[in-house]
Design a protein around this motif. Structure first.
Motif, PDB file in Angstrom:
ATOM      1  N   GLU A   1      16.279  -8.150  -5.481  1.00 22.43           N
ATOM      2  CA  GLU A   1      16.760  -9.535  -5.506  1.00 22.43           C
ATOM      3  C   GLU A   1      18.113  -9.664  -4.816  1.00 22.43           C
ATOM      4  OE1 GLU A   1      18.404 -12.631  -8.846  1.00 22.43           O
ATOM      5  OE2 GLU A   1      16.810 -11.253  -9.427  1.00 22.43           O
ATOM      6  N   LYS A   2      19.012  -8.726  -5.082  1.00 22.95           N
ATOM      7  CA  LYS A   2      20.336  -8.756  -4.441  1.00 22.95           C
ATOM      8  C   LYS A   2      20.220  -8.513  -2.936  1.00 22.95           C
ATOM      9  CE  LYS A   2      23.018  -7.501  -8.481  1.00 22.95           C
ATOM     10  NZ  LYS A   2      23.496  -8.831  -8.729  1.00 22.95           N
ATOM     11  N   THR A   3      19.301  -7.655  -2.515  1.00 24.51           N
ATOM     12  CA  THR A   3      19.085  -7.407  -1.095  1.00 24.51           C
ATOM     13  C   THR A   3      18.552  -8.654  -0.395  1.00 24.51           C
ATOM     14  OG1 THR A   3      18.620  -5.085  -1.570  1.00 24.51           O
ATOM     15  CG2 THR A   3      17.933  -5.898   0.570  1.00 24.51           C
ATOM     16  N   ASN A   4      17.628  -9.349  -1.030  1.00 20.70           N
ATOM     17  CA  ASN A   4      17.090 -10.587  -0.440  1.00 20.70           C
ATOM     18  C   ASN A   4      18.173 -11.658  -0.319  1.00 20.70           C
ATOM     19  OD1 ASN A   4      14.574  -9.428  -0.212  1.00 20.70           O
ATOM     20  ND2 ASN A   4      13.850 -10.254  -2.153  1.00 20.70           N
ATOM     21  N   LEU A   5      19.010 -11.791  -1.343  1.00 23.97           N
ATOM     22  CA  LEU A   5      20.110 -12.760  -1.269  1.00 23.97           C
ATOM     23  C   LEU A   5      21.114 -12.371  -0.188  1.00 23.97           C
ATOM     24  CD1 LEU A   5      20.732 -13.421  -5.071  1.00 23.97           C
ATOM     25  CD2 LEU A   5      19.695 -14.962  -3.405  1.00 23.97           C
ATOM     26  N   LEU A   6      21.378 -11.078  -0.065  1.00 26.48           N
ATOM     27  CA  LEU A   6      22.303 -10.612   0.960  1.00 26.48           C
ATOM     28  C   LEU A   6      21.745 -10.857   2.360  1.00 26.48           C
ATOM     29  CD1 LEU A   6      25.010  -9.126   1.356  1.00 26.48           C
ATOM     30  CD2 LEU A   6      23.705  -7.017   1.440  1.00 26.48           C
ATOM     31  N   LYS A   7      20.451 -10.713   2.509  1.00 26.37           N
ATOM     32  CA  LYS A   7      19.814 -10.968   3.803  1.00 26.37           C
ATOM     33  C   LYS A   7      19.947 -12.437   4.193  1.00 26.37           C
ATOM     34  CE  LYS A   7      15.479 -10.324   6.237  1.00 26.37           C
ATOM     35  NZ  LYS A   7      14.098  -9.872   6.154  1.00 26.37           N
ATOM     36  N   ILE A   8      19.743 -13.336   3.238  1.00 23.78           N
ATOM     37  CA  ILE A   8      19.897 -14.767   3.513  1.00 23.78           C
ATOM     38  C   ILE A   8      21.338 -15.077   3.898  1.00 23.78           C
ATOM     39  CG2 ILE A   8      19.860 -17.059   2.444  1.00 23.78           C
ATOM     40  CD1 ILE A   8      17.474 -16.026   0.760  1.00 23.78           C
ATOM     41  N   MET A   9      22.291 -14.524   3.159  1.00 24.05           N
ATOM     42  CA  MET A   9      23.699 -14.770   3.489  1.00 24.05           C
ATOM     43  C   MET A   9      24.062 -14.153   4.835  1.00 24.05           C
ATOM     44  SD  MET A   9      25.022 -16.718   1.459  1.00 24.05           S
ATOM     45  CE  MET A   9      26.752 -16.629   1.213  1.00 24.05           C
ATOM     46  N   GLY A  10      23.478 -13.001   5.137  1.00 25.82           N
ATOM     47  CA  GLY A  10      23.753 -12.360   6.413  1.00 25.82           C
ATOM     48  C   GLY A  10      23.277 -13.189   7.597  1.00 25.82           C
ATOM     49  N   GLU A  11      22.206 -13.933   7.401  1.00 25.34           N
ATOM     50  CA  GLU A  11      21.725 -14.813   8.471  1.00 25.34           C
ATOM     51  C   GLU A  11      22.615 -16.033   8.638  1.00 25.34           C
ATOM     52  OE1 GLU A  11      17.795 -15.615   7.122  1.00 25.34           O
ATOM     53  OE2 GLU A  11      17.031 -13.644   7.704  1.00 25.34           O
ATOM     54  N   ARG A  12      23.286 -16.452   7.584  1.00 24.12           N
ATOM     55  CA  ARG A  12      24.124 -17.652   7.640  1.00 24.12           C
ATOM     56  C   ARG A  12      25.577 -17.363   8.016  1.00 24.12           C
ATOM     57  NH1 ARG A  12      21.853 -20.516   2.150  1.00 24.12           N
ATOM     58  NH2 ARG A  12      19.745 -20.849   2.935  1.00 24.12           N
ATOM     59  N   LEU A  13      26.067 -16.170   7.735  1.00 19.64           N
ATOM     60  CA  LEU A  13      27.470 -15.861   7.991  1.00 19.64           C
ATOM     61  C   LEU A  13      27.863 -15.943   9.464  1.00 19.64           C
ATOM     62  CD1 LEU A  13      28.318 -13.025   5.468  1.00 19.64           C
ATOM     63  CD2 LEU A  13      29.231 -15.335   5.527  1.00 19.64           C
ATOM     64  N   PRO A  14      27.029 -15.546  10.417  1.00 17.68           N
ATOM     65  CA  PRO A  14      27.445 -15.676  11.818  1.00 17.68           C
ATOM     66  C   PRO A  14      27.678 -17.121  12.266  1.00 17.68           C
ATOM     67  CG  PRO A  14      25.686 -14.095  11.662  1.00 17.68           C
ATOM     68  CD  PRO A  14      25.814 -14.738  10.319  1.00 17.68           C
ATOM     69  N   LEU A  15      27.248 -18.088  11.479  1.00 18.05           N
ATOM     70  CA  LEU A  15      27.502 -19.483  11.828  1.00 18.05           C
ATOM     71  C   LEU A  15      28.957 -19.878  11.588  1.00 18.05           C
ATOM     72  CD1 LEU A  15      24.268 -21.012  10.262  1.00 18.05           C
ATOM     73  CD2 LEU A  15      24.651 -20.328  12.632  1.00 18.05           C
ATOM     74  N   LEU A  16      29.677 -19.080  10.804  1.00 13.57           N
ATOM     75  CA  LEU A  16      31.103 -19.324  10.549  1.00 13.57           C
ATOM     76  C   LEU A  16      31.937 -18.573  11.579  1.00 13.57           C
ATOM     77  CD1 LEU A  16      31.069 -18.747   6.695  1.00 13.57           C
ATOM     78  CD2 LEU A  16      31.099 -20.941   7.874  1.00 13.57           C
ATOM     79  N   SER A  17      33.227 -18.821  11.549  1.00 12.26           N
ATOM     80  CA  SER A  17      34.104 -18.035  12.423  1.00 12.26           C
ATOM     81  C   SER A  17      34.099 -16.584  11.947  1.00 12.26           C
ATOM     82  CB  SER A  17      35.522 -18.597  12.407  1.00 12.26           C
ATOM     83  OG  SER A  17      36.128 -18.344  11.160  1.00 12.26           O
ATOM     84  N   THR A  18      34.419 -15.676  12.834  1.00 15.08           N
ATOM     85  CA  THR A  18      34.322 -14.248  12.531  1.00 15.08           C
ATOM     86  C   THR A  18      35.208 -13.860  11.357  1.00 15.08           C
ATOM     87  OG1 THR A  18      33.876 -13.853  14.862  1.00 15.08           O
ATOM     88  CG2 THR A  18      34.489 -11.949  13.547  1.00 15.08           C
ATOM     89  N   HIS A  19      36.426 -14.336  11.362  1.00 14.38           N
ATOM     90  CA  HIS A  19      37.364 -13.984  10.299  1.00 14.38           C
ATOM     91  C   HIS A  19      36.908 -14.543   8.945  1.00 14.38           C
ATOM     92  CE1 HIS A  19      41.191 -12.741   8.634  1.00 14.38           C
ATOM     93  NE2 HIS A  19      41.312 -13.952   8.090  1.00 14.38           N
ATOM     94  N   ASP A  20      36.494 -15.788   8.930  1.00 12.55           N
ATOM     95  CA  ASP A  20      36.023 -16.400   7.686  1.00 12.55           C
ATOM     96  C   ASP A  20      34.783 -15.697   7.153  1.00 12.55           C
ATOM     97  OD1 ASP A  20      38.075 -18.218   7.868  1.00 12.55           O
ATOM     98  OD2 ASP A  20      36.817 -19.796   8.747  1.00 12.55           O
ATOM     99  N   ALA A  21      33.862 -15.364   8.027  1.00 11.65           N
ATOM    100  CA  ALA A  21      32.632 -14.693   7.609  1.00 11.65           C
ATOM    101  C   ALA A  21      32.937 -13.318   7.021  1.00 11.65           C
ATOM    102  CB  ALA A  21      31.678 -14.564   8.791  1.00 11.65           C
TER     103      ALA A  21
END
Length: 113
Positions: free
Chosen positions: A41-61
């Motif tokens: 479950e934690k891996t699946n949530l991390l995968k979803i967040m990993g797909e969304r983080l590049p949409l932010l600035s590098t430092h913020d992500a």
């Protein structure tokens, strides 16, 4: 004879819970299948967040990844359960290691346009 003595089930708030899959504050209470299900479950949530983080600035992500998404949840789970018994921990680790490179590559693509 109690319900717990006859089977591997426990009644919680009129709900029967399998002890091997039970959690307390997000930490697995059972054995390896319960730990694996929590880590999956934690891996699946991390995968979803990993797909969304590049949409932010590098430092913020990177700061979100480091301080609020991955490390606190993983450290809590590692401290409270024997996660080293589960093979899912390596999958979580691989997913966590892939996210910073995705963030950096996305930042470099934007920089060299």
């Amino acid at each position: 004879m109690s319900l717990r003595a006859t089977t591997n089930l426990m009644r919680v708030k009129d709900k029967i819970v399998n002890l091997s899959m039970a959690t307390l504050l997000g930490s697995p209470l059972g054995d390896v299948p319960g730990i694996s299900s929590v880590l999956t479950e934690k891996t699946n949530l991390l995968k979803i967040m990993g797909e969304r983080l590049p949409l932010l600035s590098t430092h913020d992500a990177y700061l979100l990844l480091r301080h609020s998404i991955a490390l606190p949840k993983l450290l809590y789970c590692l401290r409270t359960a024997p996660c080293f018994l589960s093979p899912q921990l390596q999958l979580f680790s691989k997913q966590l290691c892939a996210i910073p490179s995705m963030i950096i590559l996305h930042g470099l693509k934007l920089f060299f346009r």
